[in-house]
Scaffold this active site. Structure first.
Site, PDB file in Angstrom:
ATOM      1  N   LYS A 121     -18.710  61.380  42.422  1.00 23.80           N
ATOM      2  CA  LYS A 121     -17.521  60.881  41.733  1.00 23.80           C
ATOM      3  C   LYS A 121     -17.748  60.912  40.217  1.00 23.80           C
ATOM      4  CE  LYS A 121     -14.675  56.637  41.479  1.00 23.80           C
ATOM      5  NZ  LYS A 121     -14.511  55.277  42.028  1.00 23.80           N
ATOM      6  N   SER A 160     -10.106  53.999  43.181  1.00 23.96           N
ATOM      7  CA  SER A 160     -10.268  55.048  42.198  1.00 23.96           C
ATOM      8  C   SER A 160     -11.065  56.251  42.697  1.00 23.96           C
ATOM      9  CB  SER A 160     -10.956  54.466  40.960  1.00 23.96           C
ATOM     10  OG  SER A 160     -12.253  53.989  41.257  1.00 23.96           O
ATOM     11  N   SER A 208     -12.193  50.414  45.695  1.00 22.77           N
ATOM     12  CA  SER A 208     -12.122  51.840  45.355  1.00 22.77           C
ATOM     13  C   SER A 208     -12.837  52.778  46.315  1.00 22.77           C
ATOM     14  CB  SER A 208     -12.658  52.068  43.939  1.00 22.77           C
ATOM     15  OG  SER A 208     -11.761  51.564  42.986  1.00 22.77           O
TER      16      SER A 208
END
Length: 500
Positions: free
Chosen positions: A81, A157, A181
């Site tokens: 990520k 996210s 997230s």
């Protein structure tokens, strides 16, 4: 069906087994994943930055290990990520225009552990800017769409990671979670996502504690066993960590998956409304169906809910959130030598940055103590009470909704003022951030799909330090109601929706 397409259906263990048996080389596995990224990601928007050559070079390097010495995910294609852990020499933007072109000189302990396990980093997955919103629609790179319906959000996210795994680009991808997230995009995209216990995985060397322990690092995956194997590989403190999670009672998480619960669990379930005062019927149905399935599997299932509710803790949570965003931006300003200016950020991110800068030390510590007091109150729901004649057995697991509704349309969280956007985000997150406030492990299990074909995850929270029970239950649910065969593709009616 092409060779690359067949690999889309396999989890990381199955892909690594092809390498172990000599049916494929690591390079074959990686080149097939690269082909999928190049062919499919144009319509998904899940990948932010690529490092294909670096991954292929690693695959070609002799490691000196015999096949039996390699881990269960050795050689598996992987995405990191674009928020948090870094790779030395690879751009790190945190989903923000502010850091476009920033290339850190130092990598992270977590990256080293992923790669020591044999995972091959093909690049970075898109994220919400600095992880602020539960959707992945940053202005620096564009929107990540939901693989099941391109007009809807993949969540955030860690939306890029979840979308890439759901679409079969890679079988497992890094994700992190300070308010949902990992679990929210896992629910939106129909993959498995577990947030570990506070301090189970390291944040260093740049960070020892993030948002007073709200944040946790792990992955999203197609299978439960992949998630467990990764957590086995990355768990444990790094030198200098301020605190760490208790030892794993089961020995390893992989062993917990293989063994199953081994006893009758006491499971509570709740469909109470969250901070927005509402819960979509599809999300309530998902919880009730999961509770019924747990009862069918022989567990004791009771409708019950803890006295502590996220509704009562939103304000102190947002104090920590603003402080964390402001601290992260300030830290990257120092690392990059850049000066933050409003035009480099999305409006909400900048407002949180300024709010964090204006907080007093006393106000911050008051929020921390309020949340810690609530965490102690919530812990009693899970712990056995043995004092006097009123002794009772605590719950092993609490089932509930991950979000207040299924994946919303793209643009949902960009309407109105920054404060209105934040309020909408909090309402959508339901009670998922509670596990961040308490440090408990929690997971989203993809057990339900709506009539329109949208996945809806079921949230399960365990007692502090007890990921093993969650993994064991998840493996049991996965066997009873398999989900890995569900793969969006050109033949899926929702995939033909025009992307935004």
């Amino acid at each position: 069906m092409s060779f690359s397409e067949r690999l889309r259906e396999l989890d990381g263990h199955a892909q690594a087994e092809l390498v172990r048996t000599g049916e494929l080389s690591q390079g074959d596995l990686l080149r097939a994943a690269i082909e999928r990224v190049e062919r499919l990601d144009g319509s998904l928007g899940s990948v932010a930055i690529t490092s294909f050559d670096r991954a292929l070079a690693q695959a070609d390097e002799p490691d000196g290990l015999r096949p039996e010495e390699r881990g269960p995910l050795h050689g598996v294609p992987f995405l990191l990520k674009d928020l948090g852990p870094t790779v030395a020499g690879l751009e790190a933007t945190m989903g923000s225009r502010f850091l476009k072109g920033f290339v850190p000189a130092q990598g992270s302990e977590l990256t080293d552990r992923f790669e020591a396990a044999g995972l091959r980093v093909l690049g970075k997955a898109r994220t919400a800017e600095f992880g602020v919103l539960p959707t992945t629609e940053n202005t620096a790179q564009g929107a990540t769409v939901n693989p099941w319906d391109h007009a809807r959000s993949a969540g955030g996210s860690s939306g890029g990671s979840a979308a890439a795994v759901a679409a079969g680009l890679v079988p497992v991808a890094h994700a992190n979670d300070a308010g949902g997230s990992i679990r929210i995009p896992a629910s939106n995209c129909g993959v498995f996502g577990l947030k570990p216990t506070r301090a189970r995985t390291p944040l260093g060397p740049a960070v020892g504690d993030l948002m007073n322990g709200l944040a946790a690092e792990h992955v999203v995956s197609r299978s439960v066993r992949d998630s467990a194997a990764v957590l086995d590989a990355i768990s444990g403190p790094a030198p200098g960590d301020p605190y760490w999670a208790p030892p794993v009672a089961a020995g390893t998480f992989t062993r917990a998956v293989a063994a199953g619960p081994g006893r009758r669990l006491r499971i509570a379930f709740s469909t109470r409304a969250g901070s927005g005062g509402r819960l979509d019927p599809a999300c309530a149905t998902a919880v009730r169906e999961a509770a019924a399935l747990c009862a069918e599997l022989g567990h004791e299932v009771v409708e019950a809910e803890p006295a502590v509710a996220f509704t009562d803790l939103v304000e102190p949570f947002l104090v920590l959130w603003a402080a964390g965003v402001s601290s992260a931006i300030s830290s990257y300003a120092l690392l990059s030598g850049r000066t933050p200016e409003p035009g480099q950020f999305e409006e909400l991110t900048w407002e949180l940055y300024e709010q964090g800068r204006s907080l007093s030390a006393a106000g911050y510590l008051l929020a921390v103590s309020t949340l810690q007091r609530a965490a102690r109150g919530l812990a009693g729901f899970y712990e056995d009470e043995r004092r006097g004649p009123g002794s009772r057995r605590g719950y092993d697991v609490l089932l509930g909704p991950v979000t207040s509704e299924p994946a919303p349309p793209l643009g949902t969280f960009s309407v109105g003022t920054p404060r209105q956007q934040l309020t909408r985000a909090v309402e959508f997150c339901h009670e998922t951030p509670l596990a961040n406030l308490t440090g408990q492990p929690a997971m989203s299990v993809p057990l339900h799909w709506t009539e329109e074909g949208l996945p809806v995850g079921v949230h399960a929270t365990g007692r502090f330090g007890d990921e093993a029970t969650l993994f064991a239950l998840a493996a049991q649910l996965e066997q009873a109601r398999p989900w890995a065969h569900r793969l969006p593709g050109p033949g899926h009616p929702r995939m033909e929706t025009r992307s935004c």
